[in-house]
Design a protein around this motif. Structure first.
Motif, PDB file in Angstrom:
ATOM      1  N   LEU A   1      40.109 -12.105  24.433  1.00  0.00           N
ATOM      2  CA  LEU A   1      38.659 -11.999  24.503  1.00  0.00           C
ATOM      3  C   LEU A   1      38.270 -10.652  25.097  1.00  0.00           C
ATOM      4  CD1 LEU A   1      35.881 -13.366  24.220  1.00  0.00           C
ATOM      5  CD2 LEU A   1      36.181 -14.205  26.553  1.00  0.00           C
ATOM      6  N   GLN A   2      37.500  -9.882  24.330  1.00  0.00           N
ATOM      7  CA  GLN A   2      37.042  -8.585  24.814  1.00  0.00           C
ATOM      8  C   GLN A   2      35.679  -8.675  25.490  1.00  0.00           C
ATOM      9  OE1 GLN A   2      37.228  -5.406  21.829  1.00  0.00           O
ATOM     10  NE2 GLN A   2      38.828  -4.589  23.126  1.00  0.00           N
ATOM     11  N   ALA A   3      34.744  -9.345  24.843  1.00  0.00           N
ATOM     12  CA  ALA A   3      33.394  -9.349  25.393  1.00  0.00           C
ATOM     13  C   ALA A   3      32.574 -10.478  24.793  1.00  0.00           C
ATOM     14  CB  ALA A   3      32.698  -8.013  25.115  1.00  0.00           C
ATOM     15  N   VAL A   4      31.591 -10.924  25.562  1.00  0.00           N
ATOM     16  CA  VAL A   4      30.535 -11.812  25.072  1.00  0.00           C
ATOM     17  C   VAL A   4      29.268 -10.970  25.011  1.00  0.00           C
ATOM     18  CG1 VAL A   4      29.182 -13.887  25.485  1.00  0.00           C
ATOM     19  CG2 VAL A   4      31.605 -13.847  26.100  1.00  0.00           C
ATOM     20  N   VAL A   5      28.726 -10.799  23.811  1.00  0.00           N
ATOM     21  CA  VAL A   5      27.533  -9.988  23.597  1.00  0.00           C
ATOM     22  C   VAL A   5      26.387 -10.923  23.236  1.00  0.00           C
ATOM     23  CG1 VAL A   5      26.474  -8.142  22.237  1.00  0.00           C
ATOM     24  CG2 VAL A   5      28.920  -8.038  22.807  1.00  0.00           C
ATOM     25  N   THR A   6      25.315 -10.899  24.028  1.00  0.00           N
ATOM     26  CA  THR A   6      24.171 -11.785  23.810  1.00  0.00           C
ATOM     27  C   THR A   6      22.955 -10.976  23.401  1.00  0.00           C
ATOM     28  OG1 THR A   6      24.989 -13.403  25.420  1.00  0.00           O
ATOM     29  CG2 THR A   6      22.648 -13.482  24.890  1.00  0.00           C
ATOM     30  N   VAL A   7      22.332 -11.369  22.294  1.00  0.00           N
ATOM     31  CA  VAL A   7      21.128 -10.707  21.808  1.00  0.00           C
ATOM     32  C   VAL A   7      19.907 -11.472  22.310  1.00  0.00           C
ATOM     33  CG1 VAL A   7      19.880  -9.869  19.782  1.00  0.00           C
ATOM     34  CG2 VAL A   7      22.384  -9.990  19.750  1.00  0.00           C
ATOM     35  N   VAL A   8      18.954 -10.748  22.878  1.00  0.00           N
ATOM     36  CA  VAL A   8      17.722 -11.339  23.396  1.00  0.00           C
ATOM     37  C   VAL A   8      16.532 -10.663  22.728  1.00  0.00           C
ATOM     38  CG1 VAL A   8      16.288 -11.703  25.451  1.00  0.00           C
ATOM     39  CG2 VAL A   8      18.776 -11.917  25.612  1.00  0.00           C
ATOM     40  N   ASP A   9      15.574 -11.469  22.258  1.00  0.00           N
ATOM     41  CA  ASP A   9      14.359 -10.973  21.626  1.00  0.00           C
ATOM     42  C   ASP A   9      13.398 -10.500  22.712  1.00  0.00           C
ATOM     43  OD1 ASP A   9      11.872 -10.684  20.369  1.00  0.00           O
ATOM     44  OD2 ASP A   9      12.215 -12.361  19.013  1.00  0.00           O
ATOM     45  N   ALA A  10      13.057  -9.218  22.695  1.00  0.00           N
ATOM     46  CA  ALA A  10      12.167  -8.671  23.724  1.00  0.00           C
ATOM     47  C   ALA A  10      10.760  -9.253  23.642  1.00  0.00           C
ATOM     48  CB  ALA A  10      12.100  -7.147  23.599  1.00  0.00           C
ATOM     49  N   VAL A  11      10.367  -9.752  22.456  1.00  0.00           N
ATOM     50  CA  VAL A  11       9.011 -10.283  22.285  1.00  0.00           C
ATOM     51  C   VAL A  11       8.901 -11.699  22.813  1.00  0.00           C
ATOM     52  CG1 VAL A  11       7.212 -10.836  20.605  1.00  0.00           C
ATOM     53  CG2 VAL A  11       8.655  -8.815  20.263  1.00  0.00           C
TER      54      VAL A  11
ATOM     55  N   ILE B   1      26.283 -15.696  30.857  1.00  0.00           N
ATOM     56  CA  ILE B   1      27.721 -15.451  30.747  1.00  0.00           C
ATOM     57  C   ILE B   1      28.045 -14.190  29.948  1.00  0.00           C
ATOM     58  CG2 ILE B   1      28.149 -17.927  30.865  1.00  0.00           C
ATOM     59  CD1 ILE B   1      28.977 -17.831  27.946  1.00  0.00           C
ATOM     60  N   ALA B   2      27.022 -13.431  29.576  1.00  0.00           N
ATOM     61  CA  ALA B   2      27.240 -12.248  28.739  1.00  0.00           C
ATOM     62  C   ALA B   2      27.932 -11.128  29.506  1.00  0.00           C
ATOM     63  CB  ALA B   2      25.905 -11.739  28.190  1.00  0.00           C
ATOM     64  N   ASP B   3      28.731 -10.364  28.771  1.00  0.00           N
ATOM     65  CA  ASP B   3      29.256  -9.098  29.290  1.00  0.00           C
ATOM     66  C   ASP B   3      28.283  -7.969  29.006  1.00  0.00           C
ATOM     67  OD1 ASP B   3      31.979  -9.856  30.259  1.00  0.00           O
ATOM     68  OD2 ASP B   3      32.211 -10.469  28.179  1.00  0.00           O
ATOM     69  N   GLN B   4      27.561  -8.086  27.890  1.00  0.00           N
ATOM     70  CA  GLN B   4      26.526  -7.118  27.555  1.00  0.00           C
ATOM     71  C   GLN B   4      25.356  -7.870  26.926  1.00  0.00           C
ATOM     72  OE1 GLN B   4      27.499  -3.004  26.510  1.00  0.00           O
ATOM     73  NE2 GLN B   4      29.375  -3.797  25.600  1.00  0.00           N
ATOM     74  N   ILE B   5      24.147  -7.426  27.242  1.00  0.00           N
ATOM     75  CA  ILE B   5      22.933  -8.019  26.682  1.00  0.00           C
ATOM     76  C   ILE B   5      22.254  -6.976  25.805  1.00  0.00           C
ATOM     77  CG2 ILE B   5      20.660  -8.965  27.196  1.00  0.00           C
ATOM     78  CD1 ILE B   5      21.811 -10.052  29.811  1.00  0.00           C
ATOM     79  N   VAL B   6      22.040  -7.311  24.549  1.00  0.00           N
ATOM     80  CA  VAL B   6      21.346  -6.428  23.612  1.00  0.00           C
ATOM     81  C   VAL B   6      19.888  -6.861  23.556  1.00  0.00           C
ATOM     82  CG1 VAL B   6      21.193  -5.637  21.230  1.00  0.00           C
ATOM     83  CG2 VAL B   6      23.439  -6.089  22.246  1.00  0.00           C
ATOM     84  N   LEU B   7      18.993  -5.978  23.951  1.00  0.00           N
ATOM     85  CA  LEU B   7      17.563  -6.278  23.927  1.00  0.00           C
ATOM     86  C   LEU B   7      16.992  -5.774  22.607  1.00  0.00           C
ATOM     87  CD1 LEU B   7      15.359  -7.580  25.619  1.00  0.00           C
ATOM     88  CD2 LEU B   7      14.817  -5.321  26.545  1.00  0.00           C
ATOM     89  N   ALA B   8      16.657  -6.716  21.719  1.00  0.00           N
ATOM     90  CA  ALA B   8      16.198  -6.384  20.373  1.00  0.00           C
ATOM     91  C   ALA B   8      14.677  -6.428  20.282  1.00  0.00           C
ATOM     92  CB  ALA B   8      16.807  -7.366  19.365  1.00  0.00           C
TER      93      ALA B   8
ATOM     94  N   PRO C   1      23.134  -9.869  36.744  1.00  0.00           N
ATOM     95  CA  PRO C   1      23.086  -8.475  37.207  1.00  0.00           C
ATOM     96  C   PRO C   1      24.287  -7.640  36.801  1.00  0.00           C
ATOM     97  CG  PRO C   1      23.603  -9.961  39.027  1.00  0.00           C
ATOM     98  CD  PRO C   1      23.240 -10.821  37.856  1.00  0.00           C
ATOM     99  N   VAL C   2      25.372  -8.263  36.349  1.00  0.00           N
ATOM    100  CA  VAL C   2      26.567  -7.485  36.019  1.00  0.00           C
ATOM    101  C   VAL C   2      26.630  -7.102  34.545  1.00  0.00           C
ATOM    102  CG1 VAL C   2      27.852  -8.581  37.882  1.00  0.00           C
ATOM    103  CG2 VAL C   2      28.021  -9.514  35.579  1.00  0.00           C
ATOM    104  N   ALA C   3      25.705  -7.595  33.726  1.00  0.00           N
ATOM    105  CA  ALA C   3      25.715  -7.268  32.296  1.00  0.00           C
ATOM    106  C   ALA C   3      24.723  -6.146  32.026  1.00  0.00           C
ATOM    107  CB  ALA C   3      25.358  -8.498  31.466  1.00  0.00           C
ATOM    108  N   PRO C   4      25.178  -5.002  31.527  1.00  0.00           N
ATOM    109  CA  PRO C   4      24.228  -3.943  31.179  1.00  0.00           C
ATOM    110  C   PRO C   4      23.324  -4.379  30.027  1.00  0.00           C
ATOM    111  CG  PRO C   4      26.424  -3.409  30.373  1.00  0.00           C
ATOM    112  CD  PRO C   4      26.569  -4.628  31.225  1.00  0.00           C
ATOM    113  N   ILE C   5      22.077  -3.932  30.058  1.00  0.00           N
ATOM    114  CA  ILE C   5      21.127  -4.205  28.981  1.00  0.00           C
ATOM    115  C   ILE C   5      21.092  -2.980  28.085  1.00  0.00           C
ATOM    116  CG2 ILE C   5      18.732  -4.746  28.427  1.00  0.00           C
ATOM    117  CD1 ILE C   5      18.515  -6.023  31.214  1.00  0.00           C
ATOM    118  N   VAL C   6      21.499  -3.152  26.832  1.00  0.00           N
ATOM    119  CA  VAL C   6      21.677  -2.018  25.925  1.00  0.00           C
ATOM    120  C   VAL C   6      20.788  -2.184  24.704  1.00  0.00           C
ATOM    121  CG1 VAL C   6      24.046  -1.666  26.706  1.00  0.00           C
ATOM    122  CG2 VAL C   6      23.622  -3.104  24.716  1.00  0.00           C
TER     123      VAL C   6
END
Length: 363
Positions: free
Chosen positions: A137-147, A165-172, A192-197
């Motif tokens: 397992l490399q990463a859990v990437v979670t996509v979040v709708d900014a709206v 539980i995300a390693d990275q959060i993608v703000l779409a 707090p440990v997951a960067p928002i990208v």
């Protein structure tokens, strides 16, 4: 669980295949992100696992059917569908790869349904005795709708777990949201440990984790995200779901005795596993401090520990990152201190607790 030394790689078996879990609530933007990623040359020789082909809209990328369960994508990737058990799907992929019925793919991306709690998927990847040898397992990437993200977090506990539980959060969909300060603060407080990208982040940076495709360690601080815990935002406004979730970083500058570490992990898992949403860390064990141990897990299920051949960066501090639900971080800190035999100013009986951790108040 045994934490006996193990080599970073075993020449007797194939190198583990990096695997990323892509999750996010319904309509968050997973499909759009996945389509963009599949155009990136870095994702060549990738297998994408989805629940049903029709749900993710990859029609413009499809070029030919391999069999009833697999489709070859124009990007050079292979897409397969889960029609039952994820474990069976992964085992079938490995059989076809080993028998050379399909090409030797270098990476797997699992795209979950929007309503899925990622924990059972991670359990399957971490706990299965064969899959844990073949995948990493490399990463859990979670996509979040900014709206709609804030309303979704309010209404759906599974969306909270996806972010927690995300390693990275993608703000779409930030272009449609206007001011995103509120949702960013909410997510930062939740995890707090997951960067928002941004969704246009490079594929390798987005899907990668501690282990690169070349087997070398990547940036440990980025993977752990422990720097964020040094500057927590206590003023963030969280709702009733978020308020029960907190993060903590346990550290030790000195190498940790193996027996103490094993007992701490076993006690934490057996006594509070359901409340441990995510754990990841790198630890220097006293009997082999130059070869750090990498551990990570979800709830009561921990990945088989990996011993690196050397430290990936100059910082040799042991660090454990824990995302907790309905569990007091101060209690976990006291438990860690007790097993390490650390004296505490506010606990004059700390010496006794180091010999009898079960005597810690609240346990």
């Amino acid at each position: 669980m045994s934490f006996s030394p193990a080599p970073a790689s075993d020449p007797r078996r194939p190198e583990p295949i990096p695997l990323t879990v892509l999750t996010g609530f319904l309509g968050a933007g997973k499909t759009t992100l996945l389509n963009r990623l599949l155009r990136d040359p870095a994702l060549a020789d990738t297998v994408v696992i989805v629940n049903e082909f029709g749900e993710i809209g990859l029609d413009h990328l499809l070029i030919e059917a391999v069999d009833e369960d697999m489709i070859l994508l124009g990007a050079g990737c292979l897409c397969c569908t889960v029609r039952g058990d994820l474990i069976a799907t992964l085992e079938d992929l490995l059989r076809k790869r080993d028998n050379r019925r399909i090409g030797p793919f270098r990476r797997v991306v699992i795209e979950t349904t929007g309503l899925a709690d990622p924990a059972p998927i991670l359990h399957a990847l971490i706990y299965h005795p064969y899959l844990v040898l073949r995948f990493r397992l490399q990463a859990v990437v979670t996509v979040v709708d900014a709206v709609t993200g804030a309303d979704t977090l309010d209404a759906h506990p599974e969306a909270v777990r996806q972010a927690a539980i995300a390693d990275q959060i993608v703000l779409a969909k930030t272009d449609l949201a206007g001011d995103t300060a509120g949702i960013r603060a909410r997510l930062a407080a939740l995890n707090p440990v997951a960067p928002i990208v941004a969704p246009d982040a490079p594929a390798d940076a987005l899907l990668g984790g501690l282990f690169g495709l070349d087997g070398k360690g990547a940036d440990v601080r980025r993977w752990l995200g422990d720097a964020a815990l040094s500057h927590p935002d206590h003023g963030a406004d969280v709702n009733r779901h978020d308020a029960s979730i907190q993060a903590i970083c346990l550290t030790s500058a000195a190498p940790v005795p193996r027996a103490a570490f094993e007992m701490f992990m076993d006690l934490l898992r057996s006594g509070h596993g359901p409340k441990l949403l995510r754990l990841k860390g790198i630890v220097a064990l006293a009997d082999d401090p130059e070869r750090p141990l990498v551990v990570h897990g979800v709830q009561h299920v921990f990945h088989a520990p990996l011993t690196l051949s050397c430290w990936p960066d100059p910082d040799h501090t042991s660090r454990l990152i824990l995302i907790l639900r309905d569990l007091d971080p101060a209690f976990v800190q006291r438990l860690w201190d007790a097993f390490l035999g650390r004296p505490r100013i506010d606990a004059p009986d700390a010496a006794a607790l180091s010999h009898n951790p079960l005597a810690i108040p609240g346990f």
